[in-house]
Write a protein that holds these residues in place. Structure first.
Motif, PDB file in Angstrom:
ATOM      1  N   ARG A   1      14.365  32.645  -4.448  1.00 27.47           N
ATOM      2  CA  ARG A   1      14.900  33.814  -5.149  1.00 27.47           C
ATOM      3  C   ARG A   1      14.256  33.864  -6.534  1.00 27.47           C
ATOM      4  O   ARG A   1      14.258  32.863  -7.258  1.00 27.47           O
ATOM      5  CB  ARG A   1      16.429  33.741  -5.320  1.00 27.47           C
ATOM      6  CG  ARG A   1      17.211  33.654  -4.026  1.00 27.47           C
ATOM      7  CD  ARG A   1      17.174  34.977  -3.233  1.00 27.47           C
ATOM      8  NE  ARG A   1      17.993  34.918  -2.058  1.00 27.47           N
ATOM      9  CZ  ARG A   1      17.582  34.521  -0.861  1.00 27.47           C
ATOM     10  NH1 ARG A   1      16.339  34.135  -0.689  1.00 27.47           N
ATOM     11  NH2 ARG A   1      18.403  34.504   0.172  1.00 27.47           N
ATOM     12  N   ASP A   2      13.713  35.009  -6.872  1.00 26.38           N
ATOM     13  CA  ASP A   2      13.083  35.200  -8.189  1.00 26.38           C
ATOM     14  C   ASP A   2      12.076  34.088  -8.488  1.00 26.38           C
ATOM     15  O   ASP A   2      12.069  33.508  -9.571  1.00 26.38           O
ATOM     16  CB  ASP A   2      14.149  35.266  -9.294  1.00 26.38           C
ATOM     17  CG  ASP A   2      15.110  36.417  -9.097  1.00 26.38           C
ATOM     18  OD1 ASP A   2      14.639  37.508  -8.698  1.00 26.38           O
ATOM     19  OD2 ASP A   2      16.316  36.226  -9.329  1.00 26.38           O
ATOM     20  N   ASP A   3      11.255  33.775  -7.501  1.00 28.02           N
ATOM     21  CA  ASP A   3      10.211  32.747  -7.601  1.00 28.02           C
ATOM     22  C   ASP A   3      10.752  31.338  -7.821  1.00 28.02           C
ATOM     23  O   ASP A   3       9.995  30.429  -8.136  1.00 28.02           O
ATOM     24  CB  ASP A   3       9.196  33.088  -8.703  1.00 28.02           C
ATOM     25  CG  ASP A   3       8.402  34.330  -8.381  1.00 28.02           C
ATOM     26  OD1 ASP A   3       8.139  34.568  -7.173  1.00 28.02           O
ATOM     27  OD2 ASP A   3       8.038  35.072  -9.308  1.00 28.02           O
ATOM     28  N   GLU A   4      12.033  31.140  -7.677  1.00 26.73           N
ATOM     29  CA  GLU A   4      12.636  29.811  -7.782  1.00 26.73           C
ATOM     30  C   GLU A   4      12.932  29.303  -6.376  1.00 26.73           C
ATOM     31  O   GLU A   4      13.503  30.017  -5.550  1.00 26.73           O
ATOM     32  CB  GLU A   4      13.935  29.851  -8.593  1.00 26.73           C
ATOM     33  CG  GLU A   4      13.744  30.208 -10.049  1.00 26.73           C
ATOM     34  CD  GLU A   4      13.027  29.106 -10.823  1.00 26.73           C
ATOM     35  OE1 GLU A   4      13.284  27.912 -10.557  1.00 26.73           O
ATOM     36  OE2 GLU A   4      12.195  29.455 -11.678  1.00 26.73           O
ATOM     37  N   VAL A   5      12.560  28.057  -6.111  1.00 26.53           N
ATOM     38  CA  VAL A   5      12.772  27.447  -4.803  1.00 26.53           C
ATOM     39  C   VAL A   5      13.876  26.411  -4.918  1.00 26.53           C
ATOM     40  O   VAL A   5      13.855  25.561  -5.804  1.00 26.53           O
ATOM     41  CB  VAL A   5      11.475  26.774  -4.290  1.00 26.53           C
ATOM     42  CG1 VAL A   5      11.719  26.098  -2.955  1.00 26.53           C
ATOM     43  CG2 VAL A   5      10.347  27.779  -4.206  1.00 26.53           C
ATOM     44  N   SER A   6      14.836  26.497  -4.018  1.00 26.83           N
ATOM     45  CA  SER A   6      15.870  25.473  -3.949  1.00 26.83           C
ATOM     46  C   SER A   6      16.050  25.074  -2.492  1.00 26.83           C
ATOM     47  O   SER A   6      15.733  25.832  -1.581  1.00 26.83           O
ATOM     48  CB  SER A   6      17.194  25.982  -4.547  1.00 26.83           C
ATOM     49  OG  SER A   6      17.687  27.062  -3.794  1.00 26.83           O
ATOM     50  N   THR A   7      16.551  23.879  -2.291  1.00 30.73           N
ATOM     51  CA  THR A   7      16.827  23.400  -0.937  1.00 30.73           C
ATOM     52  C   THR A   7      18.265  22.915  -0.874  1.00 30.73           C
ATOM     53  O   THR A   7      18.832  22.470  -1.869  1.00 30.73           O
ATOM     54  CB  THR A   7      15.878  22.250  -0.526  1.00 30.73           C
ATOM     55  OG1 THR A   7      16.041  21.160  -1.440  1.00 30.73           O
ATOM     56  CG2 THR A   7      14.433  22.710  -0.517  1.00 30.73           C
ATOM     57  N   THR A   8      18.821  23.023   0.318  1.00 28.08           N
ATOM     58  CA  THR A   8      20.172  22.521   0.546  1.00 28.08           C
ATOM     59  C   THR A   8      20.160  21.660   1.796  1.00 28.08           C
ATOM     60  O   THR A   8      19.298  21.805   2.660  1.00 28.08           O
ATOM     61  CB  THR A   8      21.180  23.672   0.736  1.00 28.08           C
ATOM     62  OG1 THR A   8      20.807  24.415   1.899  1.00 28.08           O
ATOM     63  CG2 THR A   8      21.230  24.590  -0.464  1.00 28.08           C
ATOM     64  N   ASP A   9      21.127  20.784   1.888  1.00 26.90           N
ATOM     65  CA  ASP A   9      21.273  19.924   3.059  1.00 26.90           C
ATOM     66  C   ASP A   9      22.231  20.552   4.048  1.00 26.90           C
ATOM     67  O   ASP A   9      23.153  21.269   3.673  1.00 26.90           O
ATOM     68  CB  ASP A   9      21.835  18.557   2.661  1.00 26.90           C
ATOM     69  CG  ASP A   9      20.856  17.741   1.845  1.00 26.90           C
ATOM     70  OD1 ASP A   9      19.651  17.996   1.966  1.00 26.90           O
ATOM     71  OD2 ASP A   9      21.301  16.870   1.092  1.00 26.90           O
ATOM     72  N   GLY A  10      22.009  20.250   5.320  1.00 30.83           N
ATOM     73  CA  GLY A  10      22.945  20.622   6.366  1.00 30.83           C
ATOM     74  C   GLY A  10      22.891  22.080   6.747  1.00 30.83           C
ATOM     75  O   GLY A  10      22.239  22.880   6.093  1.00 30.83           O
ATOM     76  N   PRO A  11      23.583  22.415   7.814  1.00 29.82           N
ATOM     77  CA  PRO A  11      23.590  23.813   8.252  1.00 29.82           C
ATOM     78  C   PRO A  11      24.268  24.688   7.208  1.00 29.82           C
ATOM     79  O   PRO A  11      25.148  24.240   6.478  1.00 29.82           O
ATOM     80  CB  PRO A  11      24.375  23.786   9.560  1.00 29.82           C
ATOM     81  CG  PRO A  11      25.040  22.465   9.625  1.00 29.82           C
ATOM     82  CD  PRO A  11      24.368  21.553   8.662  1.00 29.82           C
ATOM     83  N   PHE A  12      23.846  25.926   7.154  1.00 27.85           N
ATOM     84  CA  PHE A  12      24.342  26.863   6.150  1.00 27.85           C
ATOM     85  C   PHE A  12      25.793  27.230   6.374  1.00 27.85           C
ATOM     86  O   PHE A  12      26.579  27.294   5.451  1.00 27.85           O
ATOM     87  CB  PHE A  12      23.472  28.129   6.149  1.00 27.85           C
ATOM     88  CG  PHE A  12      23.917  29.163   5.172  1.00 27.85           C
ATOM     89  CD1 PHE A  12      23.762  28.963   3.805  1.00 27.85           C
ATOM     90  CD2 PHE A  12      24.512  30.333   5.597  1.00 27.85           C
ATOM     91  CE1 PHE A  12      24.183  29.911   2.890  1.00 27.85           C
ATOM     92  CE2 PHE A  12      24.931  31.292   4.700  1.00 27.85           C
ATOM     93  CZ  PHE A  12      24.762  31.075   3.342  1.00 27.85           C
ATOM     94  N   ALA A  13      26.157  27.494   7.600  1.00 28.61           N
ATOM     95  CA  ALA A  13      27.496  27.986   7.889  1.00 28.61           C
ATOM     96  C   ALA A  13      28.261  26.986   8.747  1.00 28.61           C
ATOM     97  O   ALA A  13      27.677  26.240   9.523  1.00 28.61           O
ATOM     98  CB  ALA A  13      27.409  29.321   8.626  1.00 28.61           C
ATOM     99  N   GLU A  14      29.557  26.986   8.588  1.00 31.03           N
ATOM    100  CA  GLU A  14      30.420  26.194   9.445  1.00 31.03           C
ATOM    101  C   GLU A  14      30.615  26.987  10.740  1.00 31.03           C
ATOM    102  O   GLU A  14      31.364  27.957  10.769  1.00 31.03           O
ATOM    103  CB  GLU A  14      31.758  25.940   8.764  1.00 31.03           C
ATOM    104  CG  GLU A  14      31.661  25.026   7.561  1.00 31.03           C
ATOM    105  CD  GLU A  14      31.244  23.608   7.938  1.00 31.03           C
ATOM    106  OE1 GLU A  14      31.668  23.112   9.002  1.00 31.03           O
ATOM    107  OE2 GLU A  14      30.485  23.014   7.164  1.00 31.03           O
TER     108      GLU A  14
END
Length: 129
Positions: A63-76
């Motif tokens: 988003r807006d040239d910023e990269v982020s990562t998250t762990d695990g599935p997005f939704a329950e």
């Protein structure tokens, strides 16, 4: 035509697998080997893979040239993508027939989706890219 066949596991399918004896699990895996061999013999299987546990999922968000990562599935959710087949079939009917033969089909949800390819419905010349 290419079709992506998605196999979704759910609590019921995971509990069935967990309750099986080692011999039953081995027979289930042999059923997949035979199924894959059959599709390879007909030339309809392009690739298939079993996926790692959803807990090992990483999401990449830009988003807006910023990269982020998250762990695990997005939704329950109860159903998680467990594996897939990429098939080359003469018809949707044939892709659906193959999907119904997946050894896990009695315990899982199987989705069959046509692959659009690079151009899909977009009208442009690839030479212009």
């Amino acid at each position: 035509m290419k079709y992506l066949v998605l196999i979704y596991g759910n609590p019921a399918s995971r509990s069935v697998w967990a309750s099986m004896s080692d011999e039953q699990k081995a027979a289930g895996l042999r059923a997949y080997v035979e199924f894959n061999d059959d599709l390879d013999g007909s030339g309809e299987r392009i690739v298939s893979e079993r996926l790692a546990a959803p807990e090992l999922t990483k999401q990449v968000i830009v988003r807006d040239d910023e990269v982020s990562t998250t762990d695990g599935p997005f939704a329950e959710i109860k159903e998680q993508l467990a594996g897939f087949y990429l098939l080359e079939c003469d018809s949707e009917a044939r892709a659906l027939e193959i999907a119904a033969r997946i050894p896990e089909a009695p315990y899982a949800t199987i989705e069959v989706r046509p692959v659009m390819g690079l151009t899909g419905d977009v009208d442009f010349d690839l030479a212009d890219l």
